[in-house]
Motif scaffolding. Structure first.
Motif, short mmCIF file in Angstrom:
data_model
loop_
_atom_site.label_atom_id
_atom_site.label_comp_id
_atom_site.label_asym_id
_atom_site.label_seq_id
_atom_site.Cartn_x
_atom_site.Cartn_y
_atom_site.Cartn_z
N ALA A 31 0.81 -1.22 0.00
CA ALA A 31 0.00 0.00 0.00
C ALA A 31 0.84 1.27 0.00
N ARG A 36 -3.95 3.61 -3.53
CA ARG A 36 -2.85 3.29 -4.43
C ARG A 36 -1.94 2.20 -3.87
N LEU A 37 -1.40 1.39 -4.78
CA LEU A 37 -0.56 0.27 -4.37
C LEU A 37 0.61 0.12 -5.31
N ILE A 38 1.65 -0.52 -4.81
CA ILE A 38 2.71 -1.01 -5.68
C ILE A 38 2.49 -2.52 -5.85
#
Lengths: 228, 228
Positions: A31, A36-38
């Motif tokens: 997170a 949004r996340l990677i």
């Protein structure tokens, strides 16, 4: 120096009867904020193909997965996780009881140091994300290894053989499945794969391009030979 | 001050007959390197529900999507993109010819400044990612607006009404669909949603929790009233 294997017949033989196998699948999600996340491009299909094939060959399979969208193969126990830290917890808990581990999941090397508790607004022109290294689950498993046969994966875009040989030794693996993810026709998201199998003190083996179910059979054949 | 709408009967009326509608769906994907990406939690389901419903009501729908895994509704033209920059190109190209745009996609506010051409190795304990702001597609559409009815989405974790009213005005929208993504039972990945519709000079309207197909009907009913 790479030998090519021709795919053997898909077998229904119970080569893994009563073996307990832990398989991880998908890519961990790290997170940035609640929105949004990677992530990485792993679809989870290779791990699910392995879980299905192992179960069909008689194994008791526990699947640690980041991909709730994929259908769970019949007879397979599944534990859902998101981040690398959650995957580590689930894997370490199950590790002492299993005969083999196949780490097919793509574990994020880095996570965001301080994820934001609320959505980051886009006030500034630039944003700097500080990442810190995640625990290396495969290395921990290698260090704690007792009866377990340990299988790792390597997805590389360059110098594949070099990195694969290094990973095999450094992480104390029994088998490393390597694939070249710079190729568009195989790997991430695809139904097909082509892999090279690396084992200690042995020449690498190329498993030629085939669908992931067939590739899974080949990986499990090598695993079974190490378990008997 | 928020009025609640009870869902009207699902209608097969051709309220959007011959209207050309551009709909975006999914979340943009911003590369870190060939393996890692920054994404957001958008599943694309809301955009696909809108595309399906609009087509059923007689519209000619073009769907700009980041989600090749979802089945394309019958009769809908689809253009696949990954990054915000690719989505911007596809949207601007189609914009002059359409009667309405529904930007249901979650466009990444930031992208990685210098994506790595090969997989980043995990040599260092920390990693710093420099992000730069992406083009604001919705704002551009608002600035260039002629005949088009422009519909935006806002996903917020806090101060939803404040941010929604601001976005409506700043981006010159005709309708803003806002949802609270801090709630676990709706929104991202869920089949259900609950949204608040904001329009210039009008009190916000709450569309109570329902499946995304039903929510899509309500959004399109408001859109149709602006198109006739």
């Amino acid at each position: 120096e790479i030998a090519t294997w021709f795919l053997s017949e898909i077998t229904s033989e119970q080569k893994l009867k009563n073996k307990r196998i832990l398989i991880t699948a998908g890519g961990t999600q790290e997170a940035i904020d609640p929105v949004r996340l990677i992530v990485n491009r792993s679809s989870g299909k290779m791990g699910y193909a392995l879980a299905k094939a192992a179960q069909q060959q008689g194994a008791q399979v526990t699947l640690v997965s980041t991909v709730p969208a994929l259908p769970v193969p019949t007879g397979v126990e599944v534990i859902y996780v998101q981040s690398a830290q959650e995957m580590r917890q689930a894997v370490l808990k199950t590790y002492p009881q299993v005969d083999a581990v196949i780490m097919a999941a793509a574990v994020a090397d880095y996570r965001v140091k301080n994820p934001a508790p609320t959505k980051i607004k886009k006030h500034s022109e630039t944003l700097t994300l500080e990442l810190v290294k995640n625990p290396d689950i495969l290395k921990e498993l290698g260090a704690q290894k007792e009866q377990q046969v340990l299988v790792g994966f390597a997805a590389e875009t360059h110098d594949l053989q070099h990195y694969a040989q290094q990973k095999l030794i450094q992480k104390n693996l029994d088998l490393l499945v390597a694939n070249d993810v710079s190729r568009k026709d195989i790997g991430f998201g695809s139904n097909d794969n082509e892999v090279i199998l690396f084992q200690p003190e042995q020449a690498p083996i190329l498993v030629a391009k085939a669908d992931k179910a067939a590739i899974a059979q080949q990986i499990l054949a090598v695993l079974a030979s190490k378990l008997s």
